[in-house]
Structures are given as structure tokens and as C-alpha cells.
Design a protein around this motif. Structure first.
Motif, PDB file in Angstrom:
ATOM      1  N   TYR A 107       0.821  -1.207   0.000  1.00 58.68           N
ATOM      2  CA  TYR A 107       0.000   0.000   0.000  1.00 58.68           C
ATOM      3  C   TYR A 107       0.856   1.259   0.000  1.00 58.68           C
ATOM      4  O   TYR A 107       0.518   2.256   0.606  1.00 58.68           O
ATOM      5  CB  TYR A 107      -0.957   0.001   1.200  1.00 58.68           C
ATOM      6  CG  TYR A 107      -2.072  -1.005   1.038  1.00 58.68           C
ATOM      7  CD1 TYR A 107      -3.283  -0.649   0.462  1.00 58.68           C
ATOM      8  CD2 TYR A 107      -1.905  -2.327   1.424  1.00 58.68           C
ATOM      9  CE1 TYR A 107      -4.300  -1.571   0.282  1.00 58.68           C
ATOM     10  CE2 TYR A 107      -2.918  -3.266   1.252  1.00 58.68           C
ATOM     11  CZ  TYR A 107      -4.104  -2.881   0.678  1.00 58.68           C
ATOM     12  OH  TYR A 107      -5.110  -3.801   0.500  1.00 58.68           O
ATOM     13  N   TYR A 173       0.231 -11.058   2.550  1.00 56.87           N
ATOM     14  CA  TYR A 173       0.345  -9.915   1.644  1.00 56.87           C
ATOM     15  C   TYR A 173       1.112 -10.281   0.368  1.00 56.87           C
ATOM     16  O   TYR A 173       1.310  -9.435  -0.498  1.00 56.87           O
ATOM     17  CB  TYR A 173       1.015  -8.732   2.344  1.00 56.87           C
ATOM     18  CG  TYR A 173       0.086  -8.004   3.298  1.00 56.87           C
ATOM     19  CD1 TYR A 173      -0.589  -6.852   2.911  1.00 56.87           C
ATOM     20  CD2 TYR A 173      -0.136  -8.478   4.579  1.00 56.87           C
ATOM     21  CE1 TYR A 173      -1.455  -6.184   3.775  1.00 56.87           C
ATOM     22  CE2 TYR A 173      -0.992  -7.828   5.455  1.00 56.87           C
ATOM     23  CZ  TYR A 173      -1.650  -6.691   5.041  1.00 56.87           C
ATOM     24  OH  TYR A 173      -2.515  -6.029   5.910  1.00 56.87           O
ATOM     25  N   GLY A 221      -8.407  -1.361  -2.188  1.00 55.64           N
ATOM     26  CA  GLY A 221      -8.252  -0.076  -1.523  1.00 55.64           C
ATOM     27  C   GLY A 221      -8.494   1.052  -2.498  1.00 55.64           C
ATOM     28  O   GLY A 221      -9.079   0.866  -3.572  1.00 55.64           O
ATOM     29  N   ASP A 223      -6.489   2.699  -4.421  1.00 54.34           N
ATOM     30  CA  ASP A 223      -5.820   2.463  -5.709  1.00 54.34           C
ATOM     31  C   ASP A 223      -6.162   1.043  -6.157  1.00 54.34           C
ATOM     32  O   ASP A 223      -5.304   0.168  -6.256  1.00 54.34           O
ATOM     33  CB  ASP A 223      -4.317   2.657  -5.544  1.00 54.34           C
ATOM     34  CG  ASP A 223      -3.577   2.578  -6.872  1.00 54.34           C
ATOM     35  OD1 ASP A 223      -4.237   2.519  -7.929  1.00 54.34           O
ATOM     36  OD2 ASP A 223      -2.326   2.556  -6.850  1.00 54.34           O
ATOM     37  N   GLN A 227      -3.923  -2.810  -6.163  1.00 51.99           N
ATOM     38  CA  GLN A 227      -3.993  -3.420  -4.829  1.00 51.99           C
ATOM     39  C   GLN A 227      -4.840  -4.693  -4.897  1.00 51.99           C
ATOM     40  O   GLN A 227      -5.901  -4.795  -4.291  1.00 51.99           O
ATOM     41  CB  GLN A 227      -4.572  -2.410  -3.827  1.00 51.99           C
ATOM     42  CG  GLN A 227      -3.646  -1.224  -3.612  1.00 51.99           C
ATOM     43  CD  GLN A 227      -4.327   0.000  -3.012  1.00 51.99           C
ATOM     44  OE1 GLN A 227      -5.547   0.108  -2.998  1.00 51.99           O
ATOM     45  NE2 GLN A 227      -3.538   0.930  -2.515  1.00 51.99           N
ATOM     46  N   GLN A 251     -10.246  -2.067   8.296  1.00 54.44           N
ATOM     47  CA  GLN A 251      -9.525  -1.700   7.081  1.00 54.44           C
ATOM     48  C   GLN A 251      -9.950  -2.561   5.906  1.00 54.44           C
ATOM     49  O   GLN A 251     -10.081  -2.070   4.777  1.00 54.44           O
ATOM     50  CB  GLN A 251      -8.016  -1.824   7.305  1.00 54.44           C
ATOM     51  CG  GLN A 251      -7.190  -1.180   6.215  1.00 54.44           C
ATOM     52  CD  GLN A 251      -7.398   0.326   6.129  1.00 54.44           C
ATOM     53  OE1 GLN A 251      -7.412   1.025   7.137  1.00 54.44           O
ATOM     54  NE2 GLN A 251      -7.566   0.842   4.924  1.00 54.44           N
ATOM     55  N   ASN A 255     -11.353  -1.107   2.482  1.00 56.09           N
ATOM     56  CA  ASN A 255     -10.667  -1.380   1.212  1.00 56.09           C
ATOM     57  C   ASN A 255     -11.591  -1.993   0.170  1.00 56.09           C
ATOM     58  O   ASN A 255     -11.386  -1.811  -1.030  1.00 56.09           O
ATOM     59  CB  ASN A 255      -9.487  -2.324   1.452  1.00 56.09           C
ATOM     60  CG  ASN A 255      -8.338  -1.647   2.180  1.00 56.09           C
ATOM     61  OD1 ASN A 255      -8.310  -0.432   2.334  1.00 56.09           O
ATOM     62  ND2 ASN A 255      -7.384  -2.437   2.646  1.00 56.09           N
TER      63      ASN A 255
END
Length: 588
Positions: A107, A173, A221, A223, A227, A251, A255
Motif C-alpha cells: 500500500y 500480503y 483499496g 488504488d 492493490q 480496514q 478497502n
């Protein structure tokens, strides 16, 4: 007594200084400081020279939602080890660090092309995955992770590696592509959880936003295109939730709220979304908006605002209170739907218990303007000429953006005719760009042409990203908009957008532009990037006009250094072919 969130990267020293400034201001009789004391001091202390530092500390703590200064200091002690900010670009010489930064969604300027670059690095050097437990987790090398845990079990929840994360986060991630039937990071996650990895592992981005392992699984998110979710998002999320991850992930909900797909909500509801599951992160956020019930109210209000009717129905069916206002702006879901012109959604909410509210004259006027109901808008303005003034600068700018979001050309024309500045921005808010910036990024070519016809400037830069509208079009892959806006682009806009003909015209007029530097001090050659389809043409053009391919940026690095730090190996090789070198080689 409304409170405010803690600042980004909060520190006790910063808050101590803030309390001292408050005390001084109160002693000097500053009206704003006196009002703050009257609002937050439990005894409404009078503003006198006897106003002590302990009083100022108490007011400061309560203004942030803490009962006492001691409570605030304990909170800071608890969260300080969890505060995370993206590390600086890795040393180009550390292939392992470059590889991990390419693989893991951070991010922070991450690009969707990164994983394929990482895959090529791994193919060239398979040892990258075995360099540490962190690179192994990111690469999905379960045997290497097992070997290291067998040797040192404490690594399972140990922070480390280039991102200073626990191994579980590197796996969650990771966006490394996989050709196997099941993504290898799932086996890594299974192993880590079986060895007692914390399923609620995470970090506080800038000290304010809780990014967890579950957040990483879901991805997305602001962008959106850059993402992506984990390749096996649902399977990974289920592994975490089965192990005890809190489904009330603020979050992750944020997102995913930008698009209409509701699969994530259905999955989270199956694991208790909306009920307090005792997870650690909502408590660490210490914000009124972070209770499970409040999270869902915000989801409902967002869905109503965007006209996501299926999401509204899903949330209402799950018992979300339709009459609780959003803490963001104080409006209910019904009011948001009405304000955005989603009449069907507003009527649905009324049928399911929403209280009907009458719009105030300002909002009634605004809706007439947005819809382009010229006669009604002018009639209301004739009755009350103060309407536009009463909106204030922010309200007038917002009016234009609302018409753009609603795809209302007649409304946009009317609002501009009424005197609203088409190029106005409100820095520090969600309106920190012009309507043309938004249109270039999301509104489509027809809206871009309309705004330009009405006098919008194609060269203004927004204060946050310092980008002209063409930069927003490039970021969101609006190729038709880019082609149209190239005729207005300066050299910094034309180069990264493959505008070879525009670059040639600009250099013909002024060859010195080949060595121009932007407002941050970086050279034009830094605007070259590997996603350009006419990259080599552009390099040749710049070099033929005298561009220094080894110009150093503000950090002392060259274009080759910059490329290697980002894993742009092929790009770096191409630049080397034109004489490009790392700064270290030039120094020698």
C-alpha cells in the motif's frame, strides 16, 4: 462532546508539547483554547493563570477520547511497537530485499506488475526464497519455513525481514503468481497457524489504520487496480477466520467498499461480522467509529451513497440500524441515498424503517443544480440569493464534484454558469483536486471534454500528488483520456504517458527540457518506466536532445539505481545500453 482521532504516528513527546501549547494559550486568554477547556475539562476550569499543565494534559487526553492523561500514555505505550510505515526503497544491491518488496503488497506505491518481476527474479535465483523465513513465507516455500521453525520455533511470531513483519503477514500480503492448483502461500499459512502464529497479526499503518493478516488476504483499496487481493483470497481468509481472526476488520471493510461485489461481506458475516469477537485491533484504534455495530452503519451509509442497492439490502437484512447516522458526516443512510440521487434506495430504506427527513433549503437547491433542473434552481436562487454563499467554498466545490459523480452534464453546466469555480480545490480534504482530475481518473472522456469546453485547466496540479489530470488518467489506465489530454501535457506529463510526438514537439521548441527537473528536484529521465509501450523511442529521443541518462535524483541515485531498487531488471539493462550506470560505478 465530539473527539478527534490521534494524529498520524502519535508520540508522547508530541502530545506533551501540544499540552504545553494549550496551557500557554489558555493563560493568554486565547478564545479557541478557552472553548476547548470548557468542552473537555470535567470541572470546566476557568481560564486563569492557575490553569496547570496537568489540567492541559487532561484536556488534551479527553479531546482524543481518553479519560485521563495516564490512560492516553498507556495507550501510546501499547501501540508504539505496532506503528508501521513503509521502509525506504531497498538497497539495489540486496536482491532479497528487492524481491520481497516486489512480492508483498505494501500500500505504498506498489504496482500490479511487481509480482511478475519478482517471479522472473526468483527464476533467475531460486535461492532468494531460502534467504530467510520472511522471504520463504512471501515466496510460498513451505519446506524452508518448516526447516527454520524446527530450528527456532520463536520465529513464528518474530518480526523481521525488509518490511519488519511477522512471517504470517509476508504470506498473506504476498501476490506472487502461481501455476500450481493451490497457491503455495496457503500451505505456509497453514503451517504457521499450526505452529501458533497469531491469526490477528498486523500493524498500525501510520499509527492510525489497522492492517491485519485478514486485510492482506482481501486486498484492494483506494488504488483498486494496483492493490489486488491474494490469489486465493477466500481460502486464505477462511484459514485465518477458522484460526480466530476477528471478522470485524475495519480496514478490510474500507478497502472493499469501493466496488459492488459483496462476497467478502457474506464470508465475514458467516464468522460473526457485527458482533464483538474480542479482537485486539478495534480496541487499539480507540475510535468511536470502530465498534462492530458502527462499522456496519458506515458500510450501509457508503452503500447508500454509491447506490449499491444489493449491498444495502444485504446489510439491512443483517439487522444494521438504518437510522444511526454516519460518524463521518452525521447523515443517515436514507439521507445519503437521497442526497446522491438514488431514489430507489431511499424508498427501500423508508420501507425498512428509515425515518423520512426533509431536506433543508441548501440541499434541495443542491439537488436541483446537480440534476440540471435549471428553472427550479434559478427560482430557488431568486427566492434566496444567499444560497450559494451559504454553501461556502467547500460546499460549492463539492456541488461540482457531486454532479460529476452523478454523470450529470446538464448539472455541471448549470453549476459552472452559476459561478462555481471549475478549477477550485479544497486542500486537506477529499476535494484536494479539480473536477477535471476526477473526470480524467474515473469520469470518462465525454466528461473530460465537457469540463475542458467549460474552461477547466488541463495543467493544474493537485496539492497531494502534484499531478496534472493526465497523471490521474494514466494512473487509472484511461487510455482514451490520456490520448486526448496529451495535446496539453508538459514534458513531465508527456514522457510517462508514451506521448512521443508531444515530447518531440516540446523538445524541438526547447531542447533544454531534456534535462529539466521537477519540483522535487528529480530529473526528467526518472519519469521513464518499464510499463511504457514506446520506452526505447522515448529514451532515444531524450538522449538525442542531450538528456543526461545518469542524472542523479534528490537522493543521489541514478535511474539505474532507481530501477534496480524496484526490481526493474530488464529496464535497468535497457538503460545501461544507453550508458546508464549506478551511482557507485560513476563514483569509481
Amino acid at each position: 462532546m465530539p473527539t478527534r482521532p490521534l494524529p498520524d504516528d502519535p508520540s508522547l513527546e508530541h502530545l506533551r508539547k501540544q499540552a504545553k501549547r494549550l496551557r500557554k494559550a489558555v493563560q493568554e486568554g486565547n478564545p479557541a483554547a478557552v472553548r476547548e477547556v470548557e468542552e473537555f475539562h470535567p470541572r470546566r476550569k476557568p481560564a486563569t493563570t492557575r490553569f496547570a499543565l496537568t489540567d492541559a494534559q487532561l484536556v488534551t487526553a479527553r479531546s482524543y477520547g481518553f479519560a485521563s492523561w495516564a490512560t492516553l500514555t498507556r495507550h501510546l505505550a501499547d501501540i508504539t511497537p505496532l506503528i508501521w510505515n513503509p521502509p525506504p526503497a531497498p538497497d539495489p544491491g540486496s536482491n532479497v530485499d528487492v524481491f520481497v518488496r516486489l512480492v508483498c503488497l505494501t500500500y505504498a506505491g506498489w504496482h500490479r506488475s511487481n509480482p511478475m518481476r519478482a517471479l522472473r527474479m526468483l527464476a533467475a535465483d531460486p535461492g532468494l526464497a531460502r534467504a530467510s523465513i520472511y522471504s520463504a513465507a512471501a515466496a510460498g516455500d513451505v519446506e524452508e519455513v518448516r526447516r527454520r521453525l524446527d530450528r527456532d520455533p520463536s520465529l513464528v511470531n518474530a518480526k523481521g525481514g525488509p518490511l519488519r513483519w511477522e512471517p504470517l503477514l509476508y504470506a498473506c500480503y504476498s501476490r506472487l503468481p502461481s501455476t500450481s492448483e493451490e497457491h503455495p502461500t496457503l500451505d505456509v499459512v497453514r503451517l504457521l497457524l499450526a505452529r501458533s502464529a497469531d491469526p490477528n497479526a498486523g500493524f498500525l499503518f501510520s499509527g492510525r489504520y489497522a492492517f491485519t493478516a485478514l486485510t492482506g488476504a482481501f486486498g484492494r483499496g483506494e488504488d483498486w487496480a494496483n492493490q489486488p487481493p491474494h490469489p486465493e483470497c477466500d481460502a486464505l481468509a477462511r484459514l485465518l477466520l477458522d484460526a480466530g481472526a476477528d471478522p470485524n476488520d475495519a480496514q478490510a471493510l474500507y478497502n472493499r467498499h469501493f466496488q459492488q461485489n459483496d462476497d467478502h461481506l457474506r464470508l465475514l458475516f458467516a464468522y460473526g461480522l457485527g458482533r464483538d469477537k474480542g479482537g485486539p485491533w478495534l480496541k487499539r484504534l480507540n475510535e468511536e467509529s470502530s465498534s462492530p455495530a458502527r462499522l456496519l452503519v458506515q458500510q450501509l451509509c457508503w452503500a447508500a451513497m454509491h447506490g449499491f442497492s444489493e449491498r444495502v439490502k444485504l446489510l439491512v437484512e443483517r439487522g444494521v440500524d438504518v437510522n444511526t447516522p454516519s460518524l463521518r458526516d452525521g447523515r443517515t443512510a436514507y439521507e445519503e441515498a437521497l442526497r446522491a440521487g438514488h431514489q430507489a434506495t431511499a424508498e427501500y430504506l423508508l420501507r425498512h424503517g428509515a425515518k423520512k427527513t426533509e431536506l433543508d433549503p441548501l440541499e434541495t437547491f443542491a439537488l436541483a443544480c446537480i440534476a440540471g433542473r435549471r428553472d427550479e434552481a434559478r427560482a430557488r436562487l431568486a427566492e434566496d440569493p444567499s444560497l450559494l454563499d451559504r454553501m461556502g467554498h467547500h460546499g460549492r466545490v463539492e456541488l461540482l464534484h457531486r454532479a460529476l459523480d452523478a454523470r450529470q452534464p446538464a448539472g455541471i453546466r448549470l453549476i459552472v454558469e452559476l459561478g462555481v469555480d471549475i478549477d477550485a480545490m479544497v486542500p486537506g480534504t477529499g476535494l484536494d483536486r479539480t473536477a477535471l482530475h476526477n473526470a480524467a481518473g474515473w469520469g470518462g472522456l465525454e466528461m473530460v471534454k465537457l469540463l475542458l469546453d467549460l474552461g477547466a485547466s488541463p495543467t493544474l496540479r493537485d496539492p497531494t500528488y502534484h499531478a496534472a489530470p493526465i497523471g490521474w488518467a494514466m494512473h487509472n489506465q484511461q487510455r482514451d483520456v490520456i490520448e486526448y489530454l496529451l495535446q496539453f501535457a508538459d514534458i513531465f506529463g508527456a514522457v510517462p504517458c508514451d506521448g512521443v510526438e508531444r515530447v518531440a514537439r516540446l523538445l524541438h521548441k526547447d531542447p533544454s527540457l531534456s534535462n529539466a527537473r521537477d519540483d522535487d528536484g528529480d530529473p526528467l529521465v526518472f519519469y521513464l518506466h518499464p510499463e511504457m509501450t514506446r520506452l526505447e523511442e522515448t529514451i532515444q529521443l531524450l538522449v538525442s536532445h542531450g538528456a543526461d541518462i545518469n542524472a542523479r535524483g534528490r537522493d543521489g541515485r541514478t535511474l539505474v539505481d532507481r530501477a534496480l531498487a524496484r526490481g526493474w531488471i530488464e529496464f535497468a539493462d535497457l538503460v545501461r545500453g544507453y550508458g546508464g550506470r549506478p551511482a557507485a560505478e560513476l563514483a569509481d
